[in-house]
Motif scaffolding. Structure first.
Motif, PDB file in Angstrom:
ATOM      1  N   ASN A 158       0.877  -1.168  -0.154  1.00  0.00           N
ATOM      2  CA  ASN A 158       0.134   0.065   0.098  1.00  0.00           C
ATOM      3  C   ASN A 158       0.923   1.296   0.215  1.00  0.00           C
ATOM      4  OD1 ASN A 158      -2.323  -1.720   0.053  1.00  0.00           O
ATOM      5  ND2 ASN A 158      -2.489  -1.535   2.104  1.00  0.00           N
ATOM      6  N   MET A 159       1.850   1.221   0.822  1.00  0.00           N
ATOM      7  CA  MET A 159       2.707   2.426   1.080  1.00  0.00           C
ATOM      8  C   MET A 159       3.484   2.940  -0.457  1.00  0.00           C
ATOM      9  SD  MET A 159       4.647   1.340   4.628  1.00  0.00           S
ATOM     10  CE  MET A 159       5.972   2.605   4.372  1.00  0.00           C
ATOM     11  N   LEU A 160       3.846   1.710  -1.052  1.00  0.00           N
ATOM     12  CA  LEU A 160       4.561   1.668  -2.429  1.00  0.00           C
ATOM     13  C   LEU A 160       3.661   2.043  -3.693  1.00  0.00           C
ATOM     14  CD1 LEU A 160       7.283  -1.308  -2.258  1.00  0.00           C
ATOM     15  CD2 LEU A 160       7.504   1.275  -2.025  1.00  0.00           C
ATOM     16  N   ARG A 161       2.438   1.584  -3.659  1.00  0.00           N
ATOM     17  CA  ARG A 161       1.547   2.066  -4.546  1.00  0.00           C
ATOM     18  C   ARG A 161       1.161   3.603  -4.463  1.00  0.00           C
ATOM     19  NH1 ARG A 161      -0.372  -3.340  -4.060  1.00  0.00           N
ATOM     20  NH2 ARG A 161      -1.551  -2.938  -2.275  1.00  0.00           N
ATOM     21  N   ALA A 162       1.210   3.975  -3.335  1.00  0.00           N
ATOM     22  CA  ALA A 162       0.824   5.431  -3.201  1.00  0.00           C
ATOM     23  C   ALA A 162       1.812   6.348  -3.757  1.00  0.00           C
ATOM     24  CB  ALA A 162       0.880   5.776  -1.420  1.00  0.00           C
ATOM     25  N   ILE A 163       3.103   6.019  -3.856  1.00  0.00           N
ATOM     26  CA  ILE A 163       4.044   6.680  -4.916  1.00  0.00           C
ATOM     27  C   ILE A 163       4.351   6.260  -6.061  1.00  0.00           C
ATOM     28  CG2 ILE A 163       5.040   7.662  -2.729  1.00  0.00           C
ATOM     29  CD1 ILE A 163       7.454   5.730  -2.861  1.00  0.00           C
ATOM     30  N   CYS A 277       7.832   9.937   0.123  1.00  0.00           N
ATOM     31  CA  CYS A 277       7.680  11.140  -0.631  1.00  0.00           C
ATOM     32  C   CYS A 277       8.993  11.570  -1.013  1.00  0.00           C
ATOM     33  CB  CYS A 277       7.027  12.285   0.141  1.00  0.00           C
ATOM     34  SG  CYS A 277       5.287  12.104   0.218  1.00  0.00           S
ATOM     35  N   LEU A 278      10.136  11.351  -0.220  1.00  0.00           N
ATOM     36  CA  LEU A 278      11.410  11.731  -0.554  1.00  0.00           C
ATOM     37  C   LEU A 278      11.885  10.588  -1.658  1.00  0.00           C
ATOM     38  CD1 LEU A 278      14.186  13.272  -0.412  1.00  0.00           C
ATOM     39  CD2 LEU A 278      14.493  11.681   1.725  1.00  0.00           C
ATOM     40  N   VAL A 279      11.490   9.543  -1.637  1.00  0.00           N
ATOM     41  CA  VAL A 279      11.992   8.383  -2.471  1.00  0.00           C
ATOM     42  C   VAL A 279      11.381   8.975  -4.043  1.00  0.00           C
ATOM     43  CG1 VAL A 279      11.721   6.097  -3.355  1.00  0.00           C
ATOM     44  CG2 VAL A 279      12.073   6.538  -0.992  1.00  0.00           C
ATOM     45  N   GLN A 280      10.031   9.221  -3.886  1.00  0.00           N
ATOM     46  CA  GLN A 280       9.198   9.776  -5.348  1.00  0.00           C
ATOM     47  C   GLN A 280      10.063  10.982  -5.752  1.00  0.00           C
ATOM     48  OE1 GLN A 280       5.477  11.257  -4.762  1.00  0.00           O
ATOM     49  NE2 GLN A 280       4.626  10.029  -6.355  1.00  0.00           N
ATOM     50  N   ALA A 281      10.427  11.803  -4.912  1.00  0.00           N
ATOM     51  CA  ALA A 281      10.933  12.975  -5.518  1.00  0.00           C
ATOM     52  C   ALA A 281      12.349  12.736  -6.203  1.00  0.00           C
ATOM     53  CB  ALA A 281      11.196  14.110  -4.167  1.00  0.00           C
ATOM     54  N   THR A 282      13.335  11.902  -5.534  1.00  0.00           N
ATOM     55  CA  THR A 282      14.408  11.437  -5.873  1.00  0.00           C
ATOM     56  C   THR A 282      14.341  10.666  -7.381  1.00  0.00           C
ATOM     57  OG1 THR A 282      15.248  11.203  -3.611  1.00  0.00           O
ATOM     58  CG2 THR A 282      16.504  10.062  -5.371  1.00  0.00           C
ATOM     59  N   LEU A 283      13.332   9.807  -7.202  1.00  0.00           N
ATOM     60  CA  LEU A 283      13.091   9.248  -8.658  1.00  0.00           C
ATOM     61  C   LEU A 283      12.760  10.316  -9.579  1.00  0.00           C
ATOM     62  CD1 LEU A 283      11.499   6.044  -7.655  1.00  0.00           C
ATOM     63  CD2 LEU A 283      13.487   6.175  -8.779  1.00  0.00           C
ATOM     64  N   GLN A 284      11.857  11.164  -9.411  1.00  0.00           N
ATOM     65  CA  GLN A 284      11.324  12.141 -10.447  1.00  0.00           C
ATOM     66  C   GLN A 284      12.545  13.002 -10.863  1.00  0.00           C
ATOM     67  OE1 GLN A 284       8.205  14.032  -8.405  1.00  0.00           O
ATOM     68  NE2 GLN A 284       6.590  12.598  -9.044  1.00  0.00           N
TER      69      GLN A 284
END
Length: 289
Positions: A158-163, A277-284
């Protein structure tokens, strides 16, 4: 009180025996009368049990009676260390996926190997944008042979799908999610109630290092203390390491809390969300692969 010879003779006639200390000069001179051959080192080729001096036998027996760890001839300096993970890493670093999985399944390098049902190697696509590294297999992970089982897997999913991250690619999805490979710092389940240490992590570190080389993730999510200790070599509290991007051999690493910890401490989920959110921002920020 000291006695002269005449007084000693009188006491002897009365049946009284008088203790007589060894004169100091004689006592000091006694060790000098030890044969020089008894003090010289004896080579292995010339030594024989019958050749040992009789006065040295008690000392030899006393040393032999000591536990192995206390014998002076078997100090840490003279005992070669057992082959650890660092000694095996060159061979592991050349393995492909099949060899790596087989080697991890057959590993008997530490005490954890004896109590496992399965070697919990990893799960996911061989090339993934994100590598999630957990701590160690629990009872369910050991039974299934996969990391993050049961409620921990459900929460993590669930956590990963959210990002926009997913364990497995859904071909029917109109917008395929980024892929995730799951692994753990330790490949074997620790005994209940025990805390794995640096020795166990050292044995498993080469396997995780090779997984990272093969997966080539764009970002690594380290979940829990053991994952952080393996990847970053840091024993600092997670609270001091969260909130910023670390580095593992050129790959960004984000630190967060383990799913099992979040299940026991629901109020900490907000902090874990900040890390995601930091993981998502890093990937982006890295853009497309």
């Amino acid at each position: 009180m000291s006695w002269d010879e005449r007084q000693r003779a009188m006491l002897a006639e009365m049946g009284l025996r008088v203790w007589s200390p060894v004169p100091q000069q004689e006592a000091l001179a006694e060790p000098l009368r030890t044969p020089a051959a008894a003090l010289a080192p004896v080579s292995a080729s010339s030594a024989a049990p019958s050749a040992a001096p009789t006065h040295a036998a008690p000392a030899i027996a006393a040393v032999q009676a000591l536990p192995t760890a206390l014998r002076p001839s078997e100090s840490l300096e003279s005992t070669p260390p057992a082959a650890g993970g660092a000694a095996r890493s060159p061979a592991i670093a050349r393995m492909d996926w099949a060899e790596l999985r087989s080697s991890a399944a057959a590993c008997q390098a530490c005490a954890l190997c004896g109590g496992r049902s399965n070697s919990v190697f990893g799960a996911g696509p061989v090339r993934a944008d994100c590598l999630v590294v957990g701590e160690a297999p629990g009872e369910q992970e050991d039974a299934q042979g996969e990391p993050f089982a049961g409620q921990s897997a459900q929460l993590l999913g669930n956590m990963l799908r959210a990002i926009n991250l997913s364990f497995a690619l859904d071909p029917n999805s109109p917008a395929p999610e980024r892929q995730v490979y799951l692994s753990s710092a330790l490949k074997c389940r620790p005994p209940p109630g025990s805390t794995p240490g640096a020795a166990e992590l050292e044995q498993c570190r080469p396997y995780l290092a090779r997984q990272i080389e093969l997966v080539k993730p764009r970002v690594i999510l380290a979940m829990g203390r053991l994952a952080v200790q393996t990847l970053l070599g840091s024993s600092e509290p997670l609270g001091r390491l969260r909130g910023r991007v670390h580095d593992y051999q050129g790959t960004p690493v984000i630190v967060t809390l383990a799913p099992s910890y979040l299940l026991r401490n629901l109020s900490e989920k907000a902090r874990a969300w900040e890390d995601l959110c930091l993981v998502q921002a890093t990937l982006q920020g890295l853009g497309p692969r």
